[in-house]
Design a protein around this motif. Structure first.
Motif, PDB file in Angstrom:
ATOM      1  N   LEU A 193       0.819  -1.205   0.000  1.00 54.39           N
ATOM      2  CA  LEU A 193       0.000   0.000   0.000  1.00 54.39           C
ATOM      3  C   LEU A 193       0.856   1.259   0.000  1.00 54.39           C
ATOM      4  O   LEU A 193       0.497   2.278  -0.606  1.00 54.39           O
ATOM      5  CB  LEU A 193      -0.934  -0.004   1.216  1.00 54.39           C
ATOM      6  N   ARG A 196       1.864   1.824  -3.487  1.00 51.14           N
ATOM      7  CA  ARG A 196       0.743   2.361  -4.261  1.00 51.14           C
ATOM      8  C   ARG A 196       0.547   3.845  -3.959  1.00 51.14           C
ATOM      9  O   ARG A 196       0.263   4.639  -4.864  1.00 51.14           O
ATOM     10  CB  ARG A 196      -0.539   1.583  -3.941  1.00 51.14           C
ATOM     11  N   ARG A 200       0.707   6.756  -6.734  1.00 49.75           N
ATOM     12  CA  ARG A 200      -0.530   7.503  -6.979  1.00 49.75           C
ATOM     13  C   ARG A 200      -0.687   8.619  -5.944  1.00 49.75           C
ATOM     14  O   ARG A 200      -1.720   8.747  -5.285  1.00 49.75           O
ATOM     15  CB  ARG A 200      -1.737   6.560  -6.929  1.00 49.75           C
ATOM     16  N   SER A 203      -3.843  10.971  -5.742  1.00 51.99           N
ATOM     17  CA  SER A 203      -5.123  10.571  -5.146  1.00 51.99           C
ATOM     18  C   SER A 203      -5.193  10.975  -3.683  1.00 51.99           C
ATOM     19  O   SER A 203      -6.265  11.245  -3.148  1.00 51.99           O
ATOM     20  CB  SER A 203      -5.332   9.062  -5.269  1.00 51.99           C
ATOM     21  N   TYR A 207      -3.665   4.975   2.451  1.00 51.07           N
ATOM     22  CA  TYR A 207      -4.083   3.579   2.563  1.00 51.07           C
ATOM     23  C   TYR A 207      -3.661   2.925   3.883  1.00 51.07           C
ATOM     24  O   TYR A 207      -4.426   2.155   4.480  1.00 51.07           O
ATOM     25  CB  TYR A 207      -3.513   2.767   1.397  1.00 51.07           C
ATOM     26  N   SER A 284     -12.957   3.408  -4.025  1.00 50.34           N
ATOM     27  CA  SER A 284     -11.560   3.608  -4.418  1.00 50.34           C
ATOM     28  C   SER A 284     -10.618   2.986  -3.393  1.00 50.34           C
ATOM     29  O   SER A 284      -9.590   2.402  -3.750  1.00 50.34           O
ATOM     30  CB  SER A 284     -11.264   5.104  -4.562  1.00 50.34           C
ATOM     31  N   GLY A 288      -8.185  -0.182  -4.301  1.00 52.27           N
ATOM     32  CA  GLY A 288      -6.734  -0.132  -4.114  1.00 52.27           C
ATOM     33  C   GLY A 288      -6.248  -1.273  -3.244  1.00 52.27           C
ATOM     34  O   GLY A 288      -5.209  -1.899  -3.525  1.00 52.27           O
ATOM     35  N   ARG A 291      -6.335  -4.505  -5.301  1.00 50.12           N
ATOM     36  CA  ARG A 291      -5.261  -4.566  -6.285  1.00 50.12           C
ATOM     37  C   ARG A 291      -3.933  -4.976  -5.632  1.00 50.12           C
ATOM     38  O   ARG A 291      -3.219  -5.851  -6.143  1.00 50.12           O
ATOM     39  CB  ARG A 291      -5.120  -3.195  -6.966  1.00 50.12           C
ATOM     40  N   VAL A 292      -3.635  -4.365  -4.494  1.00 50.73           N
ATOM     41  CA  VAL A 292      -2.398  -4.707  -3.783  1.00 50.73           C
ATOM     42  C   VAL A 292      -2.458  -6.136  -3.279  1.00 50.73           C
ATOM     43  O   VAL A 292      -1.481  -6.894  -3.390  1.00 50.73           O
ATOM     44  CB  VAL A 292      -2.173  -3.720  -2.619  1.00 50.73           C
TER      45      VAL A 292
END
Length: 364
Positions: A193, A196, A200, A203, A207, A284, A288, A291-292
């Motif tokens: 995270l 990420r 990103r 954003s 996280y 969102s 995320g 995805r991780v």
């Protein structure tokens, strides 16, 4: 032949309601069904007798067929500002509108259409509990069509499809989960995270703070993202959680929740640039996380499992079920009792052993 039946229904709050169902059978098949719910058995019985007498005297109501396809009916619900739809219900209705079933006129929907839809959903990978949502919301849509918009519609095809759906295991209750992330998985998630977040940065989603706060507060991600700075109680180190999930009420379920184990400190370090503490889209955040999780190869871990992890940690620290319920917001403590017993399956054996030891000591 018209007949009625009154059934008592005990609600979640302990009160009893009486459901009177009136039906008409012709050649062994139900051709008409209606029901009302009453607070008293006598009122339900009286309505049933009156309705049966009306049907025997006047015959079946003249239900003219409707040429409205299901997708059109669903679109009316979706665009109606007076119809309150939760995220899951809205998603399921949209999916039904886009399915083959959505193109069939609501007056033409038959049980075999519904069974076929469920088979297709199961073949696509949906589980029995997921498909059950389809059927539940389909029944709601057909049932509410006439009082809401004047469409001649009936929930009867759904009712008649239930035996086949259950017999073929196409629908069913969800299985109780017991998944907890390991400490190693959590550390891997934090590393993933963080990467990420670096990739990103625009954003601005924190996280790692959200991950830790979700565990420590035992909140659902939707609840976390709804917290407002106005809801923060500095004196009690608590927050007001608005519209907490409750099967008995759809809204207004506000609760004061204490922030324990570091969650208060996480909240305090968030930037006050918005009326919300965590002004991020919950989808969102979960996207995320997923995805991780997938990139790390972590199997069968959902964001909602963090809530169970938080409750488990509180039990391991010695908090009672009532105290944990004050944090998690569970109205039915049976759910927490299951978590507790899974954590400490030997507690009764240990208690018995301790009691025997005390008795032995007293005899000596």
């Amino acid at each position: 032949m018209a007949f009625y039946r009154v059934e008592p229904r005990v609600r979640a709050d302990g009160t009893t309601r009486y459901k009177c169902t009136v039906r008409v059978k012709q050649k062994g098949k139900i051709v008409y069904s209606d029901y009302r719910t009453f607070t008293k058995n006598a009122a339900a019985d009286a309505w049933g007798k009156q309705r049966v007498a009306e049907l025997e005297r006047s015959g079946l109501p003249n239900l003219s067929p409707s040429s409205t396809p299901l997708f059109e009916l669903i679109n009316k619900y979706l665009s109606d500002p007076h119809v309150q739809l939760g995220r899951t219900k809205k998603y399921v209705l949209e999916m039904l509108a886009d399915s083959d079933l959505g193109r069939i006129n609501i007056s033409d929907i038959k049980p075999h259409h519904i069974v076929k839809h469920c088979k297709q959903r199961r073949e696509a990978g949906a589980g029995p509990s997921t498909v059950s949502h389809d059927i539940s919301y389909l029944r709601w849509a057909l049932k509410m069509a006439k009082p809401s918009y004047g469409y001649e519609s009936s929930e009867l095809p759904v009712i008649e499809s239930y035996p086949a759906l259950h017999d073929q295991n196409l629908i069913g209750k969800s299985e109780r989960r017991s998944r907890r992330p390991t400490s190693e998985e959590i550390e891997k998630l934090k590393v993933g995270l963080k990467l990420r977040m670096d990739q990103r940065a625009s954003s601005g989603i924190p996280y790692i703070d959200l991950l830790e706060f979700s565990i420590l507060s035992c909140m659902r991600i939707g609840e976390v993202c709804r917290i407002r700075w106005d809801d923060v109680d500095d004196e009690q180190k608590a927050v007001m959680v608005r519209d907490r999930k409750d099967p008995r009420k759809k809204s207004g379920n506000h609760m004061i929740v204490p922030l324990l184990g570091g969650s208060w400190e996480i909240l305090q370090r968030q930037k006050k640039t918005d009326e919300k503490v965590f002004p991020y889209n919950e989808r969102s955040v979960t996207a995320g996380f997923q995805r991780v999780r997938n990139d790390l190869g972590i199997i069968d871990l959902r964001y909602h499992d963090l809530r169970r992890e938080g409750a488990s940690r509180l039990f391991e620290k010695g908090y009672t079920i009532d105290e944990v319920a004050q944090v998690t917001g569970h109205r039915n403590i049976n759910t927490l009792w299951q978590v507790y017993t899974e954590l400490f399956p030997k507690r009764l054996h240990d208690k018995e052993k301790k009691q025997k030891h005390l008795e032995s000591s007293n005899q000596s």
